[in-house]
Each structure stands twice: as structure tokens, then as C-alpha cells.
Design an enzyme around this catalytic site. Structure first.
Site, short mmCIF file in Angstrom:
data_model
loop_
_atom_site.label_atom_id
_atom_site.label_comp_id
_atom_site.label_asym_id
_atom_site.label_seq_id
_atom_site.Cartn_x
_atom_site.Cartn_y
_atom_site.Cartn_z
N CYS A 2 -54.54 23.86 -6.64
CA CYS A 2 -55.17 25.16 -6.51
C CYS A 2 -54.46 25.97 -5.44
CB CYS A 2 -56.65 25.01 -6.14
SG CYS A 2 -57.59 24.00 -7.31
N ILE A 312 -33.93 14.92 -14.52
CA ILE A 312 -32.98 16.03 -14.46
C ILE A 312 -31.61 15.52 -14.87
CG2 ILE A 312 -31.89 17.74 -12.94
CD1 ILE A 312 -34.38 17.33 -11.10
#
Length: 683
Positions: A2, A312
């Protein structure tokens, strides 16, 4: 998970208010503050204002536990006198919900709601009961007490400042702008690298609540910051009571439990996977737990094949690609594998956004890869990802640590074999060579630049010296003069007398190195530039099981000789030895035997390519001189040598300066000027 924002008007009841202090204007400030971090919470937005308009709380929500509106924030107690906003994830909430259900009426099943219940039961000491990654703000109207805290390691960020007699607290510094904050560069902090540790930032009068600390204001008085938790290590001369087999088993047990509680979510959960031990071990433990019947977030299929792992993939000829190793691990586990391609164009397109969102100018491209895998995980429909951060700090995984491990024998584990002096010298040379490959033009004489008194305070450990002597930017002469005191001395003095006494007289040098690295690099680089603020661009909450205080408090007591073990046959030290053994059932033989390779991205790029063009656009004479604290000629020279000569160190300088240009422009920061009467001028 949040984003939060809060304000508290300081001073007594007769404190004058601004003309804009009306409910509508204040509500708009809160909303505008949240708008700047709306990507952190797309699922709900809420705010609360006190009747006297002296306190305001705002929250944007990424729903993870209890997806219903009942979990939206701010939270309020039944008397409407205690209010709270929380960013993060709190584990063991079921236990506290059961314990306190007779005295507190819970309104949701959200893990974060336990904050108010625990506060009412334990007072401000409740923060020590929290387990997880969090930042929070709580307002007790009856006591006129504002309480704000950050988790033990700094996984979640938390900043504060005072503007127009209002205390402002927020997840990200950019959220202060709608309250009237006018950012100014703190050149002393910049040139002295004080923003890379401790409570200062590179903006004047803007501070961090440090990991393991809380901020408190009583009766609308000025805020105080205090520590509720810190890393601790044993007396190096006290014998360790457990056997190696017991330690191995306990580490495995603690890690499995830490992973298990982080699989709980009402949304999808996945794993970031590299070619290293840490993330591979996390993936292996998750797979093992699924096979034993554990649910992976909201997926109750109990099929390992449903577990998504993301890695990645840099260009194969870059020397930094680990995707093939990660793929072999994924195939061994039988999981759903996703490789995210990162060519130069993909890196260049994200360079500016990562520094704006992370608010951390670190001169490498690593965060662009982190941003890309978060985007891929989001596209897959996930909201939670488990990661491997924190393992190297607590189980001694970095090459830097070897130099410090070899400074002293380990009396706590007397059966350990310690190398002879000539072997130590050879091993130090090997460590330096490995550091040179990572750090580019690494100077082994860096420790000689440390003042003797500082070296003694740090018991001759080298982490602080290395960190500050390789983090070099082309500062203007007046900016360097403002810093005055050597950077490693300033850092050392910030630790406080009790900690320095432990470093000099109690802790083994390896533990000191772990402590220093955690305070500088983990909290202010890894967890910021490669952590939450980047992950949340694409609404991904990352959970690092190695950064569980149940795990680390045990790990910190393990003898140094069990973490870095010397082999007299090969005359070498292997890092993370005890962790390797604990994690062996969950990783491939290739991973078990692999030497530590830190996650780094490419640092050499072709002249005229996408990254060169980005830096040329940012590093104009006007832009650099607008900063005020950088030397234009030196910056220009660095940019030329970075691409014409392929000089990795000069690339770091160029990128670091460009990152400050981005921050200055997006935050709207005015030009810094030399102190009055300094006699200096800008180049």
C-alpha cells in the site's frame, strides 16, 4: 502492499492556522498526496480527518489479505478514538486475532487490523510483536499521540518532515509535495553520502524513520525517534553451544517456516529466480511445501507446475546473464518459468522512472531489470512475489566479507581450521580480484585512506571504507569542501557509543562487516533501488523470507567459521557454508556448488546507443549546472570516457549525475549554491 500519507499540526491549541485549513482543502491535499503514489494501491483509497482538522490520514490499498471492502483503510476502533494506516504484510495475525478477540471487535480479516488491537493491549511496545514487512501510522485521539513505525530491516520506506508547522509522514517523499513542501538539496548530505545511511536524505530537513525505529509525537509536540530493535551479535570469545548438524537443521526449520507463512495470501503468489543460491533455495522450499499440501496463495491445486518463477535475461554477451542457470533450476523443480528479456533499449526506457519511483540514485542499471520482472509478474496476474534478499547479509555471502573474516580467528568455534598468514595474504588477493571484477577499477588500497582513529573504531573492518571510496561522483569543489569530515568517519560516529564498544571489544569482524553492510547497502540500496518502491510500480508486493527476525536473530549467533568455512586442501574459503548445507535438499548440485555472484547488470554500452542517448539528453550543461553541486567539466569528461573508452567507473559517475538531474527536475528542486562567504564558485 500500500501507500500511506499523514499530517499532524504541531503546537498548542492556540497555534495559528493557514487560511487553507478547512476540511475540503485538507482532504484535497491528502488526495493529491495519494495520487502521486496511486500505483501502490489501485484497489481502494481512503482518508480520515480529525474534527479539529489537526490530524489527517490517507491510504491507497493493494488488497492481499481479505479482498473485501472491510479491509480498506484507515482502520478505526469501536470508540472512534484510535485510527491507523498500515503499509505491508503482518504475519501471525491469526494468532493475535484469536488472543485478542475477547477484548477487541475486529471488523475485517485483514492482517493489518491487528495494529489497533495490539496497541490497545500492549501500548506502544506492540511494535515488537509485529512480524513482517511494514510501515504504519497510528493516532490515539484521547492521548493526543501519533505513533509511526518501520519494520526491522527497512523493507518498507517511511519518511517525515515538518512544513508550515505540520509534521508530515509518508511512504515516499514525493507525497510531501501537495502539502506545500519546497524541496532543497542537502549538499552536505549529498557530498558526504550521509543519505546512504542513517536518518538523513539528500533533501534538507527530510528524514527517514530508520529500520527498527519508531517516531512518536505527544500532545502535538515535536517528533522524537527511538529504536525498538537492532541487529545483535554474540561475544566472539564465548563458545557456541550447538553442533554443526543442529545448526543446519535449525536453519532449515526456520527458513521453511518463514517461507510457509509468506505463501499465505488471497491472491496469486510467485517467485523471483536468479542463478544464485538464495532465490533458488526459496523456489525449492516453495515447491517442497506445495508438494506437502501447502497452498500457493489463492491457488489450492497443490501442483508445483502452477508455481510461476521469473528471471531477468540480459544479453548473452554482456557477461551478466544468469537466465540459463535459472532455467535449469526451474526445469529441475518443474515450475512455470518466465524469462524477461532486457536488451539495451529495455534498460534505457526505464532509467528515469526507476530513480523517480525508488527515490534512490544508485549508479547502475540493476533496478530496470527488477522493474521489468515486476511488470511480467503483474501481467501473469500475480500480486505477491517471494525474493531472496537478506541472505548474504546474515549468512555471509559477499566477497567483501572474506577480507573481514580473515582479520581474526574464531574462538567461538575452536575446532575450525584457520589459514596460515601466507595463505591469508593470498586469499585476500583473490578476494580483491573478485571485488575488482564487480566494482570496476577497485583500488585495494582504499582502506589506507581511512583515518587511523576511524579504523580502530571499526576494529579495522573494511566494509565502510570500501563503500564510501567507490561511491564517487563529480562533485563541484565547494560541495566537497562542505562535506569536510571523511565519509567513513561520519558513518562510524553515527553508530553510537554502545555499538562502537561492541565492535571494538565484543563482535567478530565478520559480524561487524554484516552489521555495517546491512546499515548501508541493504537498507538504503538493495531494499530501495531493488525493492518495494520498484516492485510496486506494477503492484507487486515482494516478501523476503530471509528477512524474518526469527531467522536472523538465530543466524546472527552462528559462529563465523560455520558461515565462511576454510578448506585447507583447496586453501580457499567458501561463503554461506551453513546455509548451503541447510538448503541442499531444495537446490540443484550446480547451485549448491556455485560461487556467489551478486545481482548486477551491464555497465558498458556502445557509443550512440539508446543509453548513451538518454544520458546525453539528461547531462546537458544547463541541466548539470542547474543542480549546482556537480562539476560540469568533470561530468562532461566522464560521459565521453564512459562510452568512447568503455570505462565502467566513468559510466557510473555519468549515470549517478543523470539520476540527480531526473530527481531535480521531477521534484522541482532549485539550484544549490555555495554557503555564503565560502569563496567558492561553480564550474
Amino acid at each position: 502492499m500500500c501507500g500511506l500519507t499523514a499530517f499532524l499540526r504541531l503546537g498548542g491549541d492556540n497555534t495559528p492556522r493557514n487560511s487553507e485549513d478547512n476540511a475540503q482543502a485538507l482532504s484535497k491535499q491528502i488526495d493529491d498526496s495519494l495520487e502521486l503514489v496511486k500505483h501502490r494501491g489501485p484497489d481502494a483509497r481512503g482518508q480520515w480527518l480529525s474534527e479539529d482538522l489537526r490530524v489527517g490520514l490517507g491510504h491507497v490499498r493493494l488488497s492481499i489479505i481479505d479482498l473485501s471492502p472491510a479491509g480498506n483503510q484507515p482502520f478505526h476502533d469501536s470508540n472512534n478514538s484510535i485510527h491507523a494506516i498500515v503499509n505491508g504484510e503482518l504475519y501471525d495475525h491469526e494468532k493475535y486475532r484469536e488472543e485478542l478477540s475477547q477484548e477487541y471487535a475486529f471488523k475485517s480479516h485483514s492482517d493489518c487490523e491487528i495494529v489497533i488491537a495490539l496497541y490497545k493491549h500492549y501500548g506502544i511496545s506492540f511494535v515488537s510483536k509485529l512480524r513482517g514487512e511494514f510501515a504504519l501510522v497510528l493516532w490515539d485521539a484521547e492521548r493526543q499521540l501519533l505513533f509511526s513505525a518501520r519494520d526491522r530491516y527497512g523493507v518498507k520506506s517511511l519518511y517525515y518532515t515538518v512544513v508550515d508547522n505540520r509534521l508530515l509522514v509518508a511512504t515516499e517523499m514525493k507525497s510531501f509535495l501537495p502539502y506545500g513542501w519546497k524541496p532543497e538539496w542537502d549538499v552536505k548530505s549529498l557530498a558526504g553520502l550521509a543519505w546512504a545511511y542513517g536518518h538523513r536524505t539528500f533533501f534538507k530537513d527530510v528524514y527517514k524513520v530508520e529500520p527498527g525505529q519508531y517516531l512518536i509525537s505527544k500532545g502535538f509536540g515535536p517528533p522524537e525517534v527511538k529504536t525498538y530493535w537492532d541487529l545483535e551479535y554474540p561475544d566472539k570469545n564465548v563458545l557456541y553451544p550447538e553442533t554443526e548438524e543442529e545448526v543446519t537443521e535449525k536453519v532449515r526449520e526456520l527458513m521453511l517456516e518463514s517461507v510457509q507463512i509468506r505463501l499465505r495470501a488471497d491472491v496469486g503468489v510467485g517467485v523471483y529466480l536468479s542463478g544464485g543460491l538464495d532465490s533458488s533455495a526459496i523456489a525449492g522450499m516453495v515447491a517442497s511445501l506445495i508438494e506437502k499440501g501447502e497452498s500457493l496463495g489463492n491457488d489450492s491445486s497443490r501442483r508445483v507446475s502452477e508455481m510461476s518463477c521469473f528471471t531477468i535475461q540480459f544479453d548473452k554477451d554482456s557477461g551478466f546473464d544468469e537466465s540459463d542457470i535459472a532455467r535449469r533450476t526451474a526445469e529441475w523443480l518443474g515450475v512455470d518459468f518466465h524469462s524477461v528479456q532486457m536488451d539495451e533499449e529495455a534498460i534505457a526506457s526505464r532509467l528515469e522512472d526507476v530513480v523517480w519511483h525508488s527515490e534512490t540514485p544508485v549508479p547502475n542499471v540493476n533496478a530496470t531489470g527488477r522493474m521489468a520482472v515486476a511488470e511480467a509478474a503483474h501481467a501473469k496476474g500475480l500480486k505477491v512475489i517471494l525474493t531472496g534478499e537478506g541472505s548474504d547479509e546474515h549468512f555471509s555471502g559477499y566477497s567483501d566479507f572474506m577480507l573481514n573474516f580473515l582479520l581474526e580467528k574464531d574462538p567461538s568455534w575452536p575446532s575450525a581450521i584457520f589459514p596460515e598468514s601466507d595463505v591469508i595474504d593470498a586469499m585476500k588477493d583473490q578476494a580483491v580480484q573478485r571485488l575488482a571484477a564487480i566494482s570496476h577499477k577497485f583500488d585495494p588500497s582504499f582502506a589506507n585512506n581511512t583515518p587511523p582513529s576511524t579504523a580502530r573504531m571499526l576494529n579495522h573492518t573494511t566494509i565502510a571504507s570500501r563503500m564510501f571510496h567507490v561511491m564517487v561522483l563529480p562533485f563541484a569543489a565547494w560541495a566537497r569542501d562542505v562535506a569536510q569530515t571523511p565519509m567513513d568517519t561520519l558513518f562510524t560516529e553515527s553508530l553510537g557509543g554502545q555499538t562502537l564498544d561492541k565492535i571494538m571489544n565484543k563482535w567478530h569482524p565478520l559480524n561487524t562487516a554484516s552489521y555495517v553492510w546491512t546499515k548501508i547497502i541493504l537498507a538504503n540500496y538493495i531494499l530501495r533501488y531493488l525493492g518495494d518502491n520498484i516492485d510496486m510500480i506494477h503492484q507487486i508486493e515482494t516478501r523476503p523470507p530471509f528477512l524474518d527476525h526469527h531467522v536472523t536473530e538465530y543466524a546472527n549467533n552462528i559462529p563465523p567459521s560455520l558461515k565462511m568455512k576454510y578448506d585447507p586442501v583447496s586453501k580457499s574459503v567458501r561463503e554461506k557454508e551453513i546455509l548451503r548445507d541447510a538448503m541442499k535438499p531444495f537446490v540443484t548440485e550446480e547451485i549448491y556448488n556455485r560461487t556467489k555472484h551478486p545481482f548486477v547488470g551491464p555497465c558498458k554500452f556502445k557509443e550512440g546507443g539508446p543509453i548513451h542517448k538518454v544520458l546525453q539528453r539528461l547531462l546537458t550543461e544547463d541541466n548539470v549546472k542547474q543542480l549546482g553541486f556537480m562539476d560540469w567539466e568533470k561530468t562532461q569528461d566522464s560521459l565521453v570516457r564512459a562510452f568512447r573508452d568503455g570505462d565502467a567507473l566513468e559510466f557510473q559517475k555519468s549515470l549517478g549525475t543523470a539520476q540527480f538531474v531526473v530527481l531535480g527536475r521531477r521534484f522541482g528542486v532549485g539550484r544549490a549554491h555555495p554557503p555564503h562567504g565560502s569563496g567558492c564558485f561553480l564550474g
